[in-house]
Design a protein around this motif. Structure first.
Motif, PDB file in Angstrom:
ATOM      1  N   ILE B 109       1.843 -44.262 -52.601  1.00  0.00           N
ATOM      2  CA  ILE B 109       2.093 -45.437 -51.767  1.00  0.00           C
ATOM      3  C   ILE B 109       1.333 -45.287 -50.456  1.00  0.00           C
ATOM      4  CG2 ILE B 109       3.896 -46.806 -50.622  1.00  0.00           C
ATOM      5  CD1 ILE B 109       5.833 -45.721 -52.784  1.00  0.00           C
ATOM      6  N   ALA B 110       0.455 -46.271 -50.164  1.00  0.00           N
ATOM      7  CA  ALA B 110      -0.463 -46.150 -49.018  1.00  0.00           C
ATOM      8  C   ALA B 110       0.030 -46.898 -47.793  1.00  0.00           C
ATOM      9  CB  ALA B 110      -1.848 -46.668 -49.413  1.00  0.00           C
ATOM     10  N   VAL B 111       1.054 -47.742 -47.957  1.00  0.00           N
ATOM     11  CA  VAL B 111       1.518 -48.525 -46.796  1.00  0.00           C
ATOM     12  C   VAL B 111       2.920 -48.063 -46.395  1.00  0.00           C
ATOM     13  CG1 VAL B 111       0.094 -50.536 -47.313  1.00  0.00           C
ATOM     14  CG2 VAL B 111       2.395 -50.369 -48.315  1.00  0.00           C
ATOM     15  N   LYS B 112       3.272 -48.344 -45.153  1.00  0.00           N
ATOM     16  CA  LYS B 112       4.585 -47.932 -44.636  1.00  0.00           C
ATOM     17  C   LYS B 112       5.625 -49.008 -44.934  1.00  0.00           C
ATOM     18  CE  LYS B 112       3.512 -44.800 -40.820  1.00  0.00           C
ATOM     19  NZ  LYS B 112       2.066 -44.527 -40.917  1.00  0.00           N
ATOM     20  N   PRO B 113       6.885 -48.609 -45.137  1.00  0.00           N
ATOM     21  CA  PRO B 113       7.944 -49.614 -45.351  1.00  0.00           C
ATOM     22  C   PRO B 113       8.131 -50.464 -44.101  1.00  0.00           C
ATOM     23  CG  PRO B 113       8.733 -47.370 -45.812  1.00  0.00           C
ATOM     24  CD  PRO B 113       7.394 -47.235 -45.178  1.00  0.00           C
ATOM     25  N   LYS B 114       8.537 -51.715 -44.281  1.00  0.00           N
ATOM     26  CA  LYS B 114       8.856 -52.587 -43.147  1.00  0.00           C
ATOM     27  C   LYS B 114      10.338 -52.459 -42.782  1.00  0.00           C
ATOM     28  CE  LYS B 114       5.340 -56.217 -43.582  1.00  0.00           C
ATOM     29  NZ  LYS B 114       4.588 -55.872 -42.341  1.00  0.00           N
ATOM     30  N   ASN B 115      11.072 -51.652 -43.530  1.00  0.00           N
ATOM     31  CA  ASN B 115      12.487 -51.429 -43.244  1.00  0.00           C
ATOM     32  C   ASN B 115      12.720 -49.918 -43.168  1.00  0.00           C
ATOM     33  OD1 ASN B 115      12.277 -50.588 -45.862  1.00  0.00           O
ATOM     34  ND2 ASN B 115      13.410 -52.313 -46.722  1.00  0.00           N
ATOM     35  N   LYS B 116      13.981 -49.513 -43.327  1.00  0.00           N
ATOM     36  CA  LYS B 116      14.280 -48.082 -43.193  1.00  0.00           C
ATOM     37  C   LYS B 116      14.197 -47.333 -44.521  1.00  0.00           C
ATOM     38  CE  LYS B 116      17.216 -48.701 -39.095  1.00  0.00           C
ATOM     39  NZ  LYS B 116      18.624 -48.828 -38.630  1.00  0.00           N
ATOM     40  N   ALA B 117      13.608 -47.977 -45.547  1.00  0.00           N
ATOM     41  CA  ALA B 117      13.527 -47.331 -46.870  1.00  0.00           C
ATOM     42  C   ALA B 117      12.787 -45.998 -46.765  1.00  0.00           C
ATOM     43  CB  ALA B 117      12.806 -48.254 -47.851  1.00  0.00           C
ATOM     44  N   ARG B 118      13.315 -44.990 -47.485  1.00  0.00           N
ATOM     45  CA  ARG B 118      12.668 -43.695 -47.484  1.00  0.00           C
ATOM     46  C   ARG B 118      11.714 -43.611 -48.679  1.00  0.00           C
ATOM     47  NH1 ARG B 118      12.309 -38.434 -48.375  1.00  0.00           N
ATOM     48  NH2 ARG B 118      13.403 -38.491 -50.369  1.00  0.00           N
ATOM     49  N   ILE B 119      10.475 -43.217 -48.416  1.00  0.00           N
ATOM     50  CA  ILE B 119       9.498 -43.003 -49.494  1.00  0.00           C
ATOM     51  C   ILE B 119       9.471 -41.496 -49.765  1.00  0.00           C
ATOM     52  CG2 ILE B 119       7.093 -43.291 -50.214  1.00  0.00           C
ATOM     53  CD1 ILE B 119       8.555 -45.931 -49.643  1.00  0.00           C
ATOM     54  N   PRO B 120       9.712 -41.060 -50.989  1.00  0.00           N
ATOM     55  CA  PRO B 120       9.674 -39.621 -51.281  1.00  0.00           C
ATOM     56  C   PRO B 120       8.329 -39.020 -50.833  1.00  0.00           C
ATOM     57  CG  PRO B 120      10.491 -40.846 -53.176  1.00  0.00           C
ATOM     58  CD  PRO B 120      10.015 -41.859 -52.182  1.00  0.00           C
ATOM     59  N   ASP B 121       8.379 -37.820 -50.233  1.00  0.00           N
ATOM     60  CA  ASP B 121       7.163 -37.195 -49.686  1.00  0.00           C
ATOM     61  C   ASP B 121       6.021 -37.147 -50.696  1.00  0.00           C
ATOM     62  OD1 ASP B 121       8.438 -36.847 -47.330  1.00  0.00           O
ATOM     63  OD2 ASP B 121       8.991 -34.741 -47.694  1.00  0.00           O
ATOM     64  N   GLU B 122       6.348 -36.806 -51.957  1.00  0.00           N
ATOM     65  CA  GLU B 122       5.288 -36.642 -52.968  1.00  0.00           C
ATOM     66  C   GLU B 122       4.614 -37.972 -53.325  1.00  0.00           C
ATOM     67  OE1 GLU B 122       8.468 -35.996 -53.299  1.00  0.00           O
ATOM     68  OE2 GLU B 122       9.271 -36.725 -55.215  1.00  0.00           O
ATOM     69  N   ALA B 123       5.203 -39.108 -52.913  1.00  0.00           N
ATOM     70  CA  ALA B 123       4.589 -40.411 -53.217  1.00  0.00           C
ATOM     71  C   ALA B 123       3.873 -41.011 -52.014  1.00  0.00           C
ATOM     72  CB  ALA B 123       5.653 -41.383 -53.725  1.00  0.00           C
ATOM     73  N   ALA B 124       4.148 -40.476 -50.824  1.00  0.00           N
ATOM     74  CA  ALA B 124       3.611 -41.087 -49.603  1.00  0.00           C
ATOM     75  C   ALA B 124       2.230 -40.527 -49.262  1.00  0.00           C
ATOM     76  CB  ALA B 124       4.565 -40.843 -48.445  1.00  0.00           C
ATOM     77  N   VAL B 125       1.231 -41.407 -49.086  1.00  0.00           N
ATOM     78  CA  VAL B 125      -0.090 -40.960 -48.629  1.00  0.00           C
ATOM     79  C   VAL B 125      -0.522 -41.736 -47.396  1.00  0.00           C
ATOM     80  CG1 VAL B 125      -0.964 -40.085 -50.829  1.00  0.00           C
ATOM     81  CG2 VAL B 125      -1.248 -42.508 -50.246  1.00  0.00           C
ATOM     82  N   SER B 126       0.444 -42.433 -46.741  1.00  0.00           N
ATOM     83  CA  SER B 126       0.055 -43.283 -45.611  1.00  0.00           C
ATOM     84  C   SER B 126      -0.506 -42.444 -44.461  1.00  0.00           C
ATOM     85  CB  SER B 126       1.235 -44.143 -45.142  1.00  0.00           C
ATOM     86  OG  SER B 126       2.330 -43.321 -44.774  1.00  0.00           O
ATOM     87  N   GLY B 127      -0.220 -41.131 -44.434  1.00  0.00           N
ATOM     88  CA  GLY B 127      -0.780 -40.255 -43.410  1.00  0.00           C
ATOM     89  C   GLY B 127      -2.259 -39.939 -43.632  1.00  0.00           C
ATOM     90  N   ASN B 128      -2.722 -40.053 -44.859  1.00  0.00           N
ATOM     91  CA  ASN B 128      -4.114 -39.745 -45.207  1.00  0.00           C
ATOM     92  C   ASN B 128      -4.952 -41.025 -45.132  1.00  0.00           C
ATOM     93  OD1 ASN B 128      -6.544 -39.237 -46.521  1.00  0.00           O
ATOM     94  ND2 ASN B 128      -5.634 -37.690 -47.874  1.00  0.00           N
ATOM     95  N   THR B 129      -5.650 -41.204 -43.993  1.00  0.00           N
ATOM     96  CA  THR B 129      -6.331 -42.471 -43.721  1.00  0.00           C
ATOM     97  C   THR B 129      -7.393 -42.808 -44.767  1.00  0.00           C
ATOM     98  OG1 THR B 129      -6.118 -41.769 -41.426  1.00  0.00           O
ATOM     99  CG2 THR B 129      -7.300 -43.820 -41.830  1.00  0.00           C
TER     100      THR B 129
END
Lengths: 218, 218
Positions: B109-129
């Protein structure tokens, strides 16, 4: 020897030509041989026509099934986006009307939410004990022209048409039936008894999964 | 008049029998008639075999499409029950592995949630531009043996097999691509370039609708 004599001789000796058929290069009474070949041709053509007809039927069935599945997949995407019971009902009704071509239908929810989810008043029947019990007791889709007065009364009024066939589709919420999708049609064959219920069961499973989530059932 | 004379006469007058064929009940040199009928039979049988073969192919295709759609409908029901990104990923991975028979795959997942939903670390790549930009830039499913090093590095390691074909499936979140489903296979034909992408697009639409809801996109 003249032609008349030869002809006369041949008429008098009907087996003569048969005996000498090979050396004279003639075939006698081959109607049977030819008619056998012709029968084979006719049988083959009949078989081809039968297969082509079966092919057309199978293609039409397959296409109809595909269309129904595509409608369900599109409805699923709408249901997947629904956060509330109100959004779910809105998406479901739009699909029933525009994609599935239904005019008279209603979703009625017989169980209470396990969370703070709001059920729109027009969908809630948990206050009506008799109707709720009938809904919760539905274990499989009912099609045909039979429906209880109480269930039929849940359907929206349609003064222009007389309903001739009904669908009563139980919707699973949590572990059991928690709601019903009712539909009526002026065409007696639209929801004829004995029709396959596979496709409406996909719909029931999808609507039920969404309602269970929204209403806090696991 | 004896038989020998008649035979001699007939040999000397080859057209005699042809002229009197009807009254004598004989047919001459009908090989052409028969072989025409036989050719018709053979052509018909060839046509039947061709149709039967086409029928088998169409049935197999139709059955394969139906199986894929049924898998997607089953996945939809699972996704409809998911309240969190973690639940969604769990349902998706189980289906990819058990129903679709995939071994190597990942959702990023490349985008950040618009709410407080938690994205599991292993699925989140929004930090990698760089990777996020490549994901958001995907506009349609990519199949084939080409994949960037960055994308391939997102896939889980599989030391036992060499990936020969890849699927890069953009997942819509909100109005644009917000995530990617990557899959790899040792079979070069599993995700061959040019394969129809219709069925994976149903999956992308369903997963995207669920993720959009969970992450607060409309």
């Amino acid at each position: 020897m003249n032609k008349e004599n030869v002809l006369a001789f041949l008429r008098e000796h009907p087996d003569f030509l048969a005996e000498h058929a090979d050396e004279l290069g003639v075939r006698l009474r081959d109607e049977k041989v030819r008619s056998f070949a012709q029968a084979q041709v006719a049988a083959s053509q009949l078989k081809i026509e039968k297969m082509a007809s079966q092919l057309r039927t199978m293609l039409a069935d397959s296409e109809a099934n595909r269309t129904t599945m595509l409608r369900q997949l599109a409805l699923d995407v709408q249901l997947l986006g629904a956060n509330t019971a109100g959004q779910l009902i809105h998406a479901l009704y739009r699909s029933l009307q525009e994609d599935f071509g239904l005019q008279q239908f209603v979703l009625k929810i017989a169980v209470k939410p396990k969370n703070k989810a709001r059920i729109p008043d027009e969908a809630a029947v948990s206050g009506n004990t008799k109707v709720s019990a009938e809904i919760v007791g539905l274990k499989k889709p009912l099609l045909g022209n039979k429906i209880s007065k109480e269930m039929q009364a849940l359907l929206p009024d349609d003064c222009n048409t007389v309903a001739e066939s009904f669908l009563q589709l139980p919707i699973p919420i949590g572990g059991g039936t928690g709601a019903v999708l009712l539909a009526a049609d002026a065409d007696v064959n639209r929801f004829a008894e004995g029709l396959a219920t596979e496709s409406v069961e996909y719909m029931a499973a999808a609507v039920g999964a969404a309602l269970s989530r929204i209403m806090g059932y696991r």
